[in-house]
Design an enzyme around this catalytic site. Structure first.
Site, PDB file in Angstrom:
ATOM      1  N   CYS A  38     -17.872  -3.366   7.259  1.00 52.58           N
ATOM      2  CA  CYS A  38     -19.211  -3.827   7.666  1.00 52.58           C
ATOM      3  C   CYS A  38     -19.645  -5.017   6.813  1.00 52.58           C
ATOM      4  CB  CYS A  38     -20.220  -2.694   7.567  1.00 52.58           C
ATOM      5  SG  CYS A  38     -20.262  -1.884   5.965  1.00 52.58           S
ATOM      6  N   GLU A  44     -28.024   1.937   8.749  1.00 44.08           N
ATOM      7  CA  GLU A  44     -27.068   1.014   8.117  1.00 44.08           C
ATOM      8  C   GLU A  44     -26.181   0.511   9.248  1.00 44.08           C
ATOM      9  OE1 GLU A  44     -27.148   0.111   5.097  1.00 44.08           O
ATOM     10  OE2 GLU A  44     -28.442   1.619   4.192  1.00 44.08           O
TER      11      GLU A  44
HETATM   12  P1  NDP Z   1     -20.740   3.468  16.304  1.00 44.89           P
HETATM   13  O1  NDP Z   1     -22.110   2.929  16.375  1.00 44.89           O
HETATM   14  O2  NDP Z   1     -19.904   3.458  17.529  1.00 44.89           O
HETATM   15  O3  NDP Z   1     -20.781   5.005  15.853  1.00 44.89           O
HETATM   16  C1  NDP Z   1     -21.351   5.414  14.622  1.00 44.89           C
HETATM   17  C2  NDP Z   1     -21.566   6.915  14.667  1.00 44.89           C
HETATM   18  O4  NDP Z   1     -22.606   7.207  15.599  1.00 44.89           O
HETATM   19  C3  NDP Z   1     -20.342   7.683  15.131  1.00 44.89           C
HETATM   20  O5  NDP Z   1     -20.265   8.913  14.456  1.00 44.89           O
HETATM   21  C4  NDP Z   1     -20.644   7.893  16.591  1.00 44.89           C
HETATM   22  O6  NDP Z   1     -19.956   8.949  17.169  1.00 44.89           O
HETATM   23  C5  NDP Z   1     -22.134   8.165  16.539  1.00 44.89           C
HETATM   24  N1  NDP Z   1     -22.850   7.986  17.786  1.00 44.89           N
HETATM   25  C6  NDP Z   1     -22.452   7.338  18.916  1.00 44.89           C
HETATM   26  N2  NDP Z   1     -23.431   7.379  19.856  1.00 44.89           N
HETATM   27  C7  NDP Z   1     -24.474   8.071  19.308  1.00 44.89           C
HETATM   28  C8  NDP Z   1     -25.777   8.422  19.767  1.00 44.89           C
HETATM   29  N3  NDP Z   1     -26.218   8.095  20.966  1.00 44.89           N
HETATM   30  N4  NDP Z   1     -26.570   9.108  18.935  1.00 44.89           N
HETATM   31  C9  NDP Z   1     -26.160   9.433  17.692  1.00 44.89           C
HETATM   32  N5  NDP Z   1     -24.941   9.130  17.201  1.00 44.89           N
HETATM   33  C10 NDP Z   1     -24.108   8.446  18.005  1.00 44.89           C
HETATM   34  O7  NDP Z   1     -20.034   2.749  15.097  1.00 44.89           O
HETATM   35  P2  NDP Z   1     -18.517   2.834  14.675  1.00 44.89           P
HETATM   36  O8  NDP Z   1     -18.152   4.246  14.370  1.00 44.89           O
HETATM   37  O9  NDP Z   1     -17.712   2.092  15.685  1.00 44.89           O
HETATM   38  O10 NDP Z   1     -18.511   2.061  13.283  1.00 44.89           O
HETATM   39  C11 NDP Z   1     -18.406   0.675  13.203  1.00 44.89           C
HETATM   40  C12 NDP Z   1     -19.776   0.074  13.045  1.00 44.89           C
HETATM   41  O11 NDP Z   1     -20.385   0.614  11.898  1.00 44.89           O
HETATM   42  C13 NDP Z   1     -19.735  -1.436  12.821  1.00 44.89           C
HETATM   43  O12 NDP Z   1     -20.778  -2.019  13.540  1.00 44.89           O
HETATM   44  C14 NDP Z   1     -19.997  -1.564  11.333  1.00 44.89           C
HETATM   45  O13 NDP Z   1     -20.548  -2.784  10.938  1.00 44.89           O
HETATM   46  C15 NDP Z   1     -20.942  -0.441  11.111  1.00 44.89           C
HETATM   47  N6  NDP Z   1     -20.961  -0.073   9.710  1.00 44.89           N
HETATM   48  C16 NDP Z   1     -22.063  -0.378   8.975  1.00 44.89           C
HETATM   49  C17 NDP Z   1     -22.089  -0.100   7.620  1.00 44.89           C
HETATM   50  C18 NDP Z   1     -23.305  -0.372   6.788  1.00 44.89           C
HETATM   51  O14 NDP Z   1     -23.388   0.179   5.709  1.00 44.89           O
HETATM   52  N7  NDP Z   1     -24.254  -1.172   7.223  1.00 44.89           N
HETATM   53  C19 NDP Z   1     -20.920   0.486   6.952  1.00 44.89           C
HETATM   54  C20 NDP Z   1     -19.832   0.783   7.822  1.00 44.89           C
HETATM   55  C21 NDP Z   1     -19.863   0.498   9.152  1.00 44.89           C
HETATM   56  P3  NDP Z   1     -18.491   8.712  17.753  1.00 44.89           P
HETATM   57  O15 NDP Z   1     -17.732   7.796  16.865  1.00 44.89           O
HETATM   58  O16 NDP Z   1     -17.915  10.040  17.672  1.00 44.89           O
HETATM   59  O17 NDP Z   1     -18.685   8.134  19.096  1.00 44.89           O
END
Ligand code: NDP
Length: 496
Positions: free
Chosen positions: A275, A241
């Site tokens: 999002c 997502e």
């Molecule tokens: P990120 O992609 O930065 O992070 C998402 C999660 O993945 C966090 O828990 C993060 O950890 C973790 N993560 C980071 N690097 C890795 C890796 N290499 N392997 C596995 N996990 C990893 O997104 P954001 O937290 O900044 O959220 C915002 C984004 O989420 C926006 O793009 C938004 O559009 C999207 N989003 C999409 C939704 C949907 O339903 N389609 C709903 C809500 C948001 P950490 O934060 O601790 O670095």
């Protein structure tokens, strides 16, 4: 005040309140070995949870929901503290958590029950059934923007389908993640069916490689690609997502006042960090002037900041204001016009971003192609809805969209290459738990919520059982030419 960067000692994660930089709590940074241990614990708990069956699981998940309802003020306070969102935005999030949790628990038995299917003419002597078994352990990786509502989708659906879960909340929102797991633990007793691991991206990466049976990831498209690559090694199936660049299309016969109100709320609530928030609007030129004036008037009146009267709060992460500012600058340098605010509405180093409305923005500007994730609305006028549809579909993203039209809303909706559309409202699909939630293209694949969301966390198994010996036996070396001849004649007669 800048949102706190979650750094602590080498083995510690610190959660900050982005409204004032106050430290909220410290959490361990879980290593790959810790993640493996959490997955092993979830694995040990999984057969007991799966063995409970739907009725008993529902009883426990309903008890969890009732506890969450009783403690909504606590959850709201935690969400607001870790994300900086207003109480009203956090309350809305809590309401959605409760409703989606209820739906998953209430409908798992019906959606995932064993089902007989018609075996067909050739296999008339068999019964054919489809089963949906739990996968085992599901890894859920969540973002910070809706730290409870977004992960509760995969968590609730995976649990209702009989799996145990290991959840990695964003490093910005560990307290909300811990709260979800602890409240479930309180009502369930016995082995934990929802484990939480804390840390940054490396902890998430470790979860992808820890041998879970599926990963449900929500976050940016860039991280989604990394998650998919890591999961390819298993291979571990994934639901992605990811980000969006959602458009609102406003037709010439739309209720313009309602559309303008919805554009402002859909684009600017939660400081635009949604999002499926509205990022760009394509409005028919016949109503563009009125629509634009209403949007600017409404957006200009919004109060931002940390006070009790604020309509939206600061940005959650310290990087985001800089990204928002870069998008605004880029658009203006390409000839766009700012109708409200400008580059100074967002400043690196300041968490609060004031509303910005841009118009005449070239389609190749960053604010049109990349997620801005800030309180910025783009309004571009179009000569016809066909043009609006074409521009909407040009994006690599395909998450959600909104259409305002009195006569053609659903027809326009069907032409959009996105996973979800609200007609004459914004974001409404997120509030209907029976509707699958997810996108296409760079916005990801797979679904959470609704029946599809439950099946996403189940292993489908097809079983045939021979009831009587067949009149013809083509599935044997003892079949002769006569058997095949009769079979072919039969097919010609009934299927030809
Ligand atoms: P990120 O992609 O930065 O992070 C998402 C999660 O993945 C966090 O828990 C993060 O950890 C973790 N993560 C980071 N690097 C890795 C890796 N290499 N392997 C596995 N996990 C990893 O997104 P954001 O937290 O900044 O959220 C915002 C984004 O989420 C926006 O793009 C938004 O559009 C999207 N989003 C999409 C939704 C949907 O339903 N389609 C709903 C809500 C948001 P950490 O934060 O601790 O670095």
């Amino acid at each position: 005040m800048t949102g706190g960067a979650p750094t602590g000692g080498a083995g510690e994660l610190v959660s900050f309140d982005p409204r004032d930089g106050r430290e909220l709590g410290r959490y361990p940074r879980h290593s790959p070995a810790d993640v493996a241990a959490a997955v092993a614990a979830a694995r040990r708990a999984s057969s007991g949870w799966a063995g409970l069956g739907h009725t008993e699981r529902r009883r426990r998940l309903d008890a969890w929901r009732r506890l969450v309802v009783r403690r909504v003020p606590e959850l709201v306070q935690l969400i607001s503290a870790e994300t900086g969102k207003t109480t009203a935005d956090a309350q809305l999030e809590a309401v959605l958590v409760v409703d989606h949790l209820r739906w998953a628990a209430a409908h798992a038995a019906r959606v995932l029950r064993r089902r007989r299917v018609f075996p067909g003419l050739l296999m008339y002597n068999h019964t054919a059934t489809v089963d949906h078994h739990p996968l085992g352990v599901v890894g859920v990786i969540g973002p910070w923007n809706y730290p409870a509502f977004i992960p509760i989708g995969p968590i609730a659906h995976a649990l209702a389908a009989g799996n145990t879960v290991v959840f990695k909340p964003s490093e910005y929102t560990p307290a909300v993640g811990a709260w979800l797991a602890d409240t479930l633990d309180e009502v369930i007793g016995g082995p934990r069916v929802l484990e939480v691991v804390f840390g940054a991206g490396d902890t998430g990466a470790a979860l992808c490689s820890a041998g879970v049976d599926k990963v449900a990831f929500t976050g940016s498209t860039a991280t989604g690609r990394r998650v998919m690559a890591a999961c390819a090694q298993g291979p571990t199936p994934v639901v992605l997502e990811c980000g969006g660049k959602d458009a609102m299309l406003v037709d010439r016969d739309a209720d313009v006042a309602a559309a303008a109100d919805a554009a402002v709320w859909g684009g600017l609530s939660n400081a635009g960090q949604t999002c499926v928030g509205v990022e760009r609007v394509y409005v028919h030129e016949a109503v563009a002037d009125r629509f634009t004036a209403l949007v600017v008037e409404t957006a200009a009146a919004l109060r931002t900041g940390t006070g009790p009267g604020a309509d939206f709060g600061p940005m959650t992460t310290p990087e985001q204001p800089g990204i928002v500012q870069e998008h605004i600058r880029d658009a203006l340098s390409r000839g766009a016009r700012a109708l409200l605010g400008g580059p100074d509405s967002a400043r690196a180093g300041s968490a609060s971003v004031r509303p910005v409305v841009l118009t005449d923005v070239p389609e190749d500007a960053l604010v049109m192609t990349e997620e801005t994730f800030g309180p910025v609305l783009v309004i571009n006028r179009v000569a016809a809805m066909e043009e609006a549809v074409e521009r909407t579909n040009r994006s690599v993203y395909g998450l959600g969209a909104a259409v305002y039209s009195r006569s053609a809303g659903t027809r326009i909706a069907r032409q959009l290459r996105v996973g979800m559309v609200s007609v004459n409202s914004v974001l409404a699909f997120s509030g209907v738990p029976a509707l699958p939630f997810g996108g296409t293209g760079a916005s990801g694949f797979g679904r959470v919520h609704g029946p599809e969301g439950l099946r996403e966390f189940a292993r489908t198994q097809s079983v045939t059982r021979q009831r009587v010996r067949p009149f013809l036996q083509p599935l044997s070396f003892r079949r002769g030419p006569r058997t095949m001849d009769i079979l072919l004649r039969l097919v010609r007669t009934v299927r030809g």
